[in-house]
Design an enzyme around this catalytic site. Structure first.
Site, PDB file in Angstrom:
ATOM      1  N   ARG A 147     -38.467-127.922  51.787  1.00 46.99           N
ATOM      2  CA  ARG A 147     -39.883-127.996  51.448  1.00 46.99           C
ATOM      3  C   ARG A 147     -40.625-126.981  52.301  1.00 46.99           C
ATOM      4  O   ARG A 147     -40.261-126.735  53.454  1.00 46.99           O
ATOM      5  CB  ARG A 147     -40.441-129.398  51.716  1.00 46.99           C
ATOM      6  CG  ARG A 147     -40.009-130.442  50.692  1.00 46.99           C
ATOM      7  CD  ARG A 147     -40.701-130.218  49.352  1.00 46.99           C
ATOM      8  NE  ARG A 147     -40.360-131.249  48.358  1.00 46.99           N
ATOM      9  CZ  ARG A 147     -39.383-131.147  47.487  1.00 46.99           C
ATOM     10  NH1 ARG A 147     -38.587-130.074  47.497  1.00 46.99           N
ATOM     11  NH2 ARG A 147     -39.160-132.103  46.601  1.00 46.99           N
ATOM     12  N   ILE A 155     -27.029-132.545  49.494  1.00 49.76           N
ATOM     13  CA  ILE A 155     -27.140-131.121  49.182  1.00 49.76           C
ATOM     14  C   ILE A 155     -26.599-130.276  50.331  1.00 49.76           C
ATOM     15  O   ILE A 155     -25.904-129.281  50.121  1.00 49.76           O
ATOM     16  CB  ILE A 155     -28.597-130.738  48.868  1.00 49.76           C
ATOM     17  CG1 ILE A 155     -29.107-131.532  47.661  1.00 49.76           C
ATOM     18  CG2 ILE A 155     -28.711-129.237  48.593  1.00 49.76           C
ATOM     19  CD1 ILE A 155     -30.579-131.324  47.350  1.00 49.76           C
ATOM     20  N   ASP A 175     -37.385-120.131  49.018  1.00 47.18           N
ATOM     21  CA  ASP A 175     -37.648-120.647  47.680  1.00 47.18           C
ATOM     22  C   ASP A 175     -38.855-121.566  47.671  1.00 47.18           C
ATOM     23  O   ASP A 175     -39.352-121.927  46.609  1.00 47.18           O
ATOM     24  CB  ASP A 175     -36.419-121.393  47.155  1.00 47.18           C
ATOM     25  CG  ASP A 175     -36.587-121.854  45.714  1.00 47.18           C
ATOM     26  OD1 ASP A 175     -36.957-121.010  44.872  1.00 47.18           O
ATOM     27  OD2 ASP A 175     -36.364-123.047  45.430  1.00 47.18           O
ATOM     28  N   LEU A 210     -27.891-132.470  56.707  1.00 46.29           N
ATOM     29  CA  LEU A 210     -26.569-132.473  56.078  1.00 46.29           C
ATOM     30  C   LEU A 210     -26.395-133.713  55.197  1.00 46.29           C
ATOM     31  O   LEU A 210     -25.445-134.469  55.340  1.00 46.29           O
ATOM     32  CB  LEU A 210     -25.461-132.394  57.132  1.00 46.29           C
ATOM     33  CG  LEU A 210     -24.140-131.790  56.631  1.00 46.29           C
ATOM     34  CD1 LEU A 210     -24.324-130.326  56.257  1.00 46.29           C
ATOM     35  CD2 LEU A 210     -23.047-131.925  57.665  1.00 46.29           C
ATOM     36  N   GLU A 216     -47.940-123.760  47.795  1.00 42.50           N
ATOM     37  CA  GLU A 216     -47.470-123.274  46.503  1.00 42.50           C
ATOM     38  C   GLU A 216     -48.552-123.479  45.431  1.00 42.50           C
ATOM     39  O   GLU A 216     -49.267-124.475  45.464  1.00 42.50           O
ATOM     40  CB  GLU A 216     -46.193-124.025  46.109  1.00 42.50           C
ATOM     41  CG  GLU A 216     -45.058-123.755  47.074  1.00 42.50           C
ATOM     42  CD  GLU A 216     -43.760-124.455  46.688  1.00 42.50           C
ATOM     43  OE1 GLU A 216     -43.747-125.166  45.658  1.00 42.50           O
ATOM     44  OE2 GLU A 216     -42.771-124.283  47.414  1.00 42.50           O
ATOM     45  N   HIS A 233     -39.735-121.386  43.876  1.00 47.31           N
ATOM     46  CA  HIS A 233     -39.328-122.790  43.853  1.00 47.31           C
ATOM     47  C   HIS A 233     -38.465-123.077  42.622  1.00 47.31           C
ATOM     48  O   HIS A 233     -38.793-123.946  41.792  1.00 47.31           O
ATOM     49  CB  HIS A 233     -40.551-123.714  43.873  1.00 47.31           C
ATOM     50  CG  HIS A 233     -40.242-125.088  44.403  1.00 47.31           C
ATOM     51  ND1 HIS A 233     -41.164-125.846  45.086  1.00 47.31           N
ATOM     52  CD2 HIS A 233     -39.111-125.843  44.360  1.00 47.31           C
ATOM     53  CE1 HIS A 233     -40.631-127.010  45.422  1.00 47.31           C
ATOM     54  NE2 HIS A 233     -39.382-127.026  44.995  1.00 47.31           N
TER      55      HIS A 233
END
Length: 316
Positions: free
Chosen positions: A232, A155, A256, A152, A261, A279
């Site tokens: 992440r 964002i 996302d 928290l 990746e 992402h």
């Protein structure tokens, strides 16, 4: 005066790279492309510029005797050996704040997408199934549901603010409780998952949070619960998540970010209870411009002898 030499350790977006070329001599990933050429210029390089996933190791820094600054275009900087930088008195900067809204917006968008099956509904219409098979199966209501947020910070609080507009009850877990907030605090991700319908992950990456969301947390979230990850990929045990989705341990996931990746687990590709995005949480023109401007601004401030705009906490 001659322009300072800088090393780009990632493929930088034109929004940033174009700014750098006007003020600096940019060596674009020369350390990877040509070790011989890198050896010739290493002694001149005074700054490193990279993205949120860039690796800036102690070994690389040791080759740059004139290094003065590391500027990262991104909030995360887990790939930077900050301890090694601090030992060298080399500050590290990043770009927090300017992407809070975009990431929070996408988190809410992903939550709505997986609960209401919006991408699946789009494909249902495009494939002609609506006319052939009739209405889609019913989906899950979001308004009034219970939301858990893992992390928290700035964002996370932006996500909570948006969720309040949906009448959601909000709980969270973090390193410690935040007394100035009224949301319910749980000491672990497992304890939080047991109490919510949607679990949004927005904690920093790195060794401390690797696989924080594991099989135990997913089991606690339960067969009616949904996982949304905009943090992440390393924070979620992707193999455990695949099994949980296959076995109905949780109802669905919207992701996302991924462990490897740009190659998410192929098992996720055909699952109907999954929404995948590449992402893109901060990927708008406005936000990427703001990120580029801040990354360049930190460089400009340093070489002008001014206070850095956004050093990482370890360098404050």
């Amino acid at each position: 005066m001659s322009r300072p030499h800088i090393l780009a350790v990632a493929k930088l977006v034109p929004l940033l790279l174009d700014q750098l070329h006007t003020a600096y001599v940019v060596h674009d990933r020369v350390h990877e492309a040509s070790p011989e050429e890198f050896a010739k210029v290493a002694s001149n390089i005074r700054a490193i510029v990279g993205g949120g996933e860039s690796k800036v190791t102690r070994a690389l820094m040791n080759q740059l005797l004139a290094l003065e600054l590391i500027s990262i275009m991104g909030v995360g900087y887990a790939g930077v050996d900050v301890a090694a930088a601090v030992e060298r008195d080399v500050p590290v900067t990043h770009t927090p704040g300017v992407l809070n809204d975009e990431v929070a917006d996408l988190a809410i968008g992903l939550m709505l997408s997986i609960a209401r099956r919006i991408p699946q509904a789009d494909q249902y219409v495009r494939a002609g199934r609506w006319g052939k098979e009739g209405a889609m199966p019913l989906t899950r209501k979001v308004s009034g549901a219970r939301l858990g947020i893992v992390g928290l910070g700035r964002i996370g609080q932006a996500i909570a603010k948006r969720a309040e507009a949906f009448g959601m009850s909000i709980a969270y877990t973090a390193r410690s409780a935040k007394p100035d907030l009224t949301h319910t605090y749980y000491p672990t991700a497992t304890a939080l998952a047991e109490q919510v319908d949607f679990l949004i992950v927005i904690t920093p990456g790195g060794a401390e949070t690797r696989h924080l969301i594991n099989a135990e947390v997913l089991a606690a979230l339960g067969s009616k619960g949904y996982l949304i990850n905009v943090a992440r990929g390393s924070v979620v045990d992707e193999a455990a998540l695949v099994e949980a989705l296959k076995d109905g341990v949780i109802a669905g996931a919207a992701l996302d970010v991924f462990e490897k990746e740009p190659h998410p687990s192929e098992a996720l590709w055909t699952m109907d209870n999954v929404v995948l995005t590449p992402h893109i949480a901060s990927a708008t023109w406005q936000t990427r411009q703001a990120m580029a401007d801040l990354a360049a601004g930190n460089l400009h401030a340093h070489f002008a002898g001014e206070k850095l705009l956004s050093p990482v906490p370890e360098c404050n």
